[in-house]
Motif scaffolding. Structure first.
Motif, PDB file in Angstrom:
ATOM      1  N   LYS A 121      41.296  21.510  22.075  1.00 52.06           N
ATOM      2  CA  LYS A 121      40.205  22.281  22.653  1.00 52.06           C
ATOM      3  C   LYS A 121      39.166  22.595  21.583  1.00 52.06           C
ATOM      4  O   LYS A 121      39.475  23.236  20.571  1.00 52.06           O
ATOM      5  N   GLY A 122      37.943  22.155  21.799  1.00 54.32           N
ATOM      6  CA  GLY A 122      36.862  22.501  20.883  1.00 54.32           C
ATOM      7  C   GLY A 122      36.409  23.937  21.076  1.00 54.32           C
ATOM      8  O   GLY A 122      36.838  24.634  22.015  1.00 54.32           O
ATOM      9  N   LYS A 123      35.548  24.392  20.215  1.00 53.78           N
ATOM     10  CA  LYS A 123      35.070  25.768  20.288  1.00 53.78           C
ATOM     11  C   LYS A 123      34.336  26.003  21.597  1.00 53.78           C
ATOM     12  O   LYS A 123      33.431  25.268  21.972  1.00 53.78           O
ATOM     13  N   GLY A 124      34.747  27.061  22.307  1.00 55.97           N
ATOM     14  CA  GLY A 124      34.157  27.373  23.598  1.00 55.97           C
ATOM     15  C   GLY A 124      34.752  26.608  24.755  1.00 55.97           C
ATOM     16  O   GLY A 124      34.277  26.725  25.889  1.00 55.97           O
ATOM     17  N   ARG A 125      35.810  25.820  24.509  1.00 56.15           N
ATOM     18  CA  ARG A 125      36.403  24.986  25.548  1.00 56.15           C
ATOM     19  C   ARG A 125      37.660  25.600  26.170  1.00 56.15           C
ATOM     20  O   ARG A 125      38.278  24.983  27.029  1.00 56.15           O
ATOM     21  N   TYR A 126      38.044  26.755  25.714  1.00 60.83           N
ATOM     22  CA  TYR A 126      39.202  27.457  26.289  1.00 60.83           C
ATOM     23  C   TYR A 126      38.654  28.579  27.151  1.00 60.83           C
ATOM     24  O   TYR A 126      38.056  29.529  26.647  1.00 60.83           O
ATOM     25  N   HIS A 127      38.838  28.487  28.473  1.00 60.18           N
ATOM     26  CA  HIS A 127      38.077  29.317  29.409  1.00 60.18           C
ATOM     27  C   HIS A 127      38.885  30.379  30.136  1.00 60.18           C
ATOM     28  O   HIS A 127      38.286  31.178  30.872  1.00 60.18           O
ATOM     29  N   SER A 128      40.210  30.419  29.997  1.00 63.50           N
ATOM     30  CA  SER A 128      40.966  31.359  30.811  1.00 63.50           C
ATOM     31  C   SER A 128      42.273  31.736  30.128  1.00 63.50           C
ATOM     32  O   SER A 128      42.770  31.021  29.255  1.00 63.50           O
ATOM     33  N   PHE A 129      42.813  32.872  30.533  1.00 62.68           N
ATOM     34  CA  PHE A 129      44.155  33.285  30.133  1.00 62.68           C
ATOM     35  C   PHE A 129      44.809  33.989  31.314  1.00 62.68           C
ATOM     36  O   PHE A 129      44.122  34.496  32.219  1.00 62.68           O
ATOM     37  N   THR A 130      46.142  34.032  31.310  1.00 61.03           N
ATOM     38  CA  THR A 130      46.900  34.473  32.481  1.00 61.03           C
ATOM     39  C   THR A 130      47.919  35.536  32.101  1.00 61.03           C
ATOM     40  O   THR A 130      48.610  35.409  31.083  1.00 61.03           O
ATOM     41  N   TYR A 131      47.998  36.561  32.947  1.00 60.21           N
ATOM     42  CA  TYR A 131      49.100  37.531  32.892  1.00 60.21           C
ATOM     43  C   TYR A 131      50.173  37.049  33.869  1.00 60.21           C
ATOM     44  O   TYR A 131      49.969  37.095  35.084  1.00 60.21           O
ATOM     45  N   SER A 172      39.052  34.289  34.054  1.00 56.62           N
ATOM     46  CA  SER A 172      38.320  33.051  33.775  1.00 56.62           C
ATOM     47  C   SER A 172      36.900  33.372  33.327  1.00 56.62           C
ATOM     48  O   SER A 172      36.245  34.257  33.881  1.00 56.62           O
ATOM     49  N   ARG A 173      36.448  32.617  32.334  1.00 57.73           N
ATOM     50  CA  ARG A 173      35.055  32.728  31.884  1.00 57.73           C
ATOM     51  C   ARG A 173      34.268  31.565  32.454  1.00 57.73           C
ATOM     52  O   ARG A 173      34.583  30.403  32.224  1.00 57.73           O
ATOM     53  N   LYS A 174      33.217  31.891  33.216  1.00 58.55           N
ATOM     54  CA  LYS A 174      32.354  30.870  33.806  1.00 58.55           C
ATOM     55  C   LYS A 174      30.925  31.068  33.311  1.00 58.55           C
ATOM     56  O   LYS A 174      30.659  31.948  32.503  1.00 58.55           O
ATOM     57  N   ALA A 175      30.043  30.228  33.828  1.00 60.34           N
ATOM     58  CA  ALA A 175      28.673  30.242  33.314  1.00 60.34           C
ATOM     59  C   ALA A 175      27.956  31.554  33.591  1.00 60.34           C
ATOM     60  O   ALA A 175      27.096  31.974  32.817  1.00 60.34           O
ATOM     61  N   ASP A 176      28.315  32.228  34.677  1.00 62.82           N
ATOM     62  CA  ASP A 176      27.614  33.459  35.051  1.00 62.82           C
ATOM     63  C   ASP A 176      28.467  34.700  34.828  1.00 62.82           C
ATOM     64  O   ASP A 176      28.170  35.753  35.377  1.00 62.82           O
TER      65      ASP A 176
END
Length: 407
Positions: A121-131, A172-176
């Motif tokens: 995963k490049g920088k900024g390519r990891y978009h989510s984490f889960t509980y 999740s991190r998205k564009a908005d």
């Protein structure tokens, strides 16, 4: 029964900084653990009684599998104290993602073809984490309590269904901005779709296409919206602005965000269209029959842009999930010759892709090509080989017809 609800988050600056830090640390941990697996695999791919020809004989060491890497997180926290800021189960879920990605590499698909090698995963390519676990009362007063992050404001546009328990929570991190996805489960709701048997009365065939998004076996058609093609000019303008910015600068980051927002806007429109279309279809029949298409292979042809713009794969996934939740069923049939075979007599009538009218020289039926395919799809799902049709033959266009199955 399992379902998912997604809400928009409104975190403050401190919460955004915490989530950004978590994503960056999880990205680094993902890359390290994936590299650890690659290193062991390249050195130990040969059995113990064989001599490797590609490198010197390595020293024996433990296989860094899922449980080994989870246990090694203690050492990671000792060497890098910033990882103590991340919730322990969130960190363990990152190890699980490495395991799933690595296992998929060696697992063949239904056609016997192996999947691609996992990528770093490049920088900024990891978009989510889960509980993996969370309290059932984590949502209250339009806020959600996320461990080690705090109470984050969310836009709860619809309440959670009664009787469902929260199984997992994914940020999740998205564009908005940031979104939270709640995975819900209710074991008391039975799955009824297996009890539904296809018949001529409760089955509807659909033929996906590019002239129309779909045509049903009843002769109804849904126009194709082409959201991406309609936004191409706007995307072209934003891409030009991005190309003039210095990479890594604040203006470049702002331009990247604008491009991402436009792409997300197109994706949201397409997804909304797919949900509404699926709902309309499920109101008309208990069973929806469609072609079992190799969409991945079709996207490598000259029609790739149009097929991706239509989003057939996403639509069929949405249709299947909503049918299961409603106690209904979808059936994928063999797509071979659904457009070539006559739905009236069963004879094969070869035609080019540009020929939009099916005119059978054997029985004289003249109907639209897509309608002919939709009827064939329905027949294959029901088990009928041919439908006997009563209608008026015309030299062009479709005809209104009445059909009944030949016993």
């Amino acid at each position: 029964m399992r379902t998912a609800y997604q809400y928009k988050l409104r975190p403050n600056k401190d919460q955004i900084a915490t989530m950004e830090l978590w994503l960056e640390l999880l990205r680094r941990q993902y890359n390290y653990r994936l590299g650890e697996r690659f290193s062991w695999w390249s050195e130990n791919r040969c059995p113990v009684n064989a001599c490797p020809l590609i490198m010197p004989i390595p020293q024996l060491r433990d296989n860094p599998d899922y449980y080994y890497q989870k246990k090694d997180l203690v050492n990671t926290k000792d060497k890098f104290p910033e990882y103590k800021l991340i919730h322990s189960q969130v960190l363990q879920d990152g190890i699980k993602r490495v395991k799933l990605a690595f296992d998929r590499w060696f697992k063949a698909d239904k056609n016997g073809k192996k999947l691609g090698k996992p990528r770093f995963k490049g920088k900024g390519r990891y978009h989510s984490f889960t509980y993996p676990q969370i309290k059932q009362d984590c949502i209250f007063n339009q806020r959600i309590n996320l461990p080690k992050i705090g109470n984050v404001k969310l836009i709860q546009h619809r309440p959670l269904p009664d009787g469902f328990q929260i199984k997992t929570v994914t940020i999740s991190r998205k564009a908005d901005g940031y979104y939270v996805t709640l995975s819900l489960e209710d074991k008391s709701v039975p799955s009824l779709n297996s009890q539904v048997k296809p018949t001529s009365e409760n089955t509807l065939g659909i033929d996906l296409g590019l002239k129309y998004f779909l045509v049903t076996s009843e002769g109804e058609s849904v126009p194709i919206p082409q959201y991406y093609r309609k936004s191409q000019q706007r995307l072209k303008t934003l891409q030009k602005r991005l190309s003039r910015k210095k990479k890594g600068s604040k203006r470049w980051l702002k331009a990247v965000k604008a491009v991402g927002k436009q792409h997300k806007k197109v994706a949201d429109k397409r997804k909304d269209f797919h949900f509404k279309t699926a709902n309309e279809l499920l109101l008309k029949a208990d069973i929806i029959a469609h072609e079992n298409l190799n969409i991945k292979g079709l996207t490598k042809t000259q029609l790739s842009k149009s097929i991706n713009d239509a989003g057939w794969g996403q639509f069929l996934t949405i249709l299947t999930v909503k049918a299961e939740n409603a106690g209904q069923k979808t059936i994928g049939v063999n797509p071979r010759n659904t457009s070539q075979n006559c739905s009236n007599c069963g004879e094969k009538v070869p035609k080019e892709l540009s020929q939009r009218i099916h005119s059978c020289p054997h029985c004289g039926i003249v109907i639209d090509r897509d309608l002919n395919a939709a009827i064939n799809i329905k027949n294959r799902a029901v088990g009928h080989s041919v439908l006997k049709v009563r209608g008026v033959r015309r030299n062009g266009g479709t005809v209104k017809r009445e059909a009944h199955a030949i016993p």
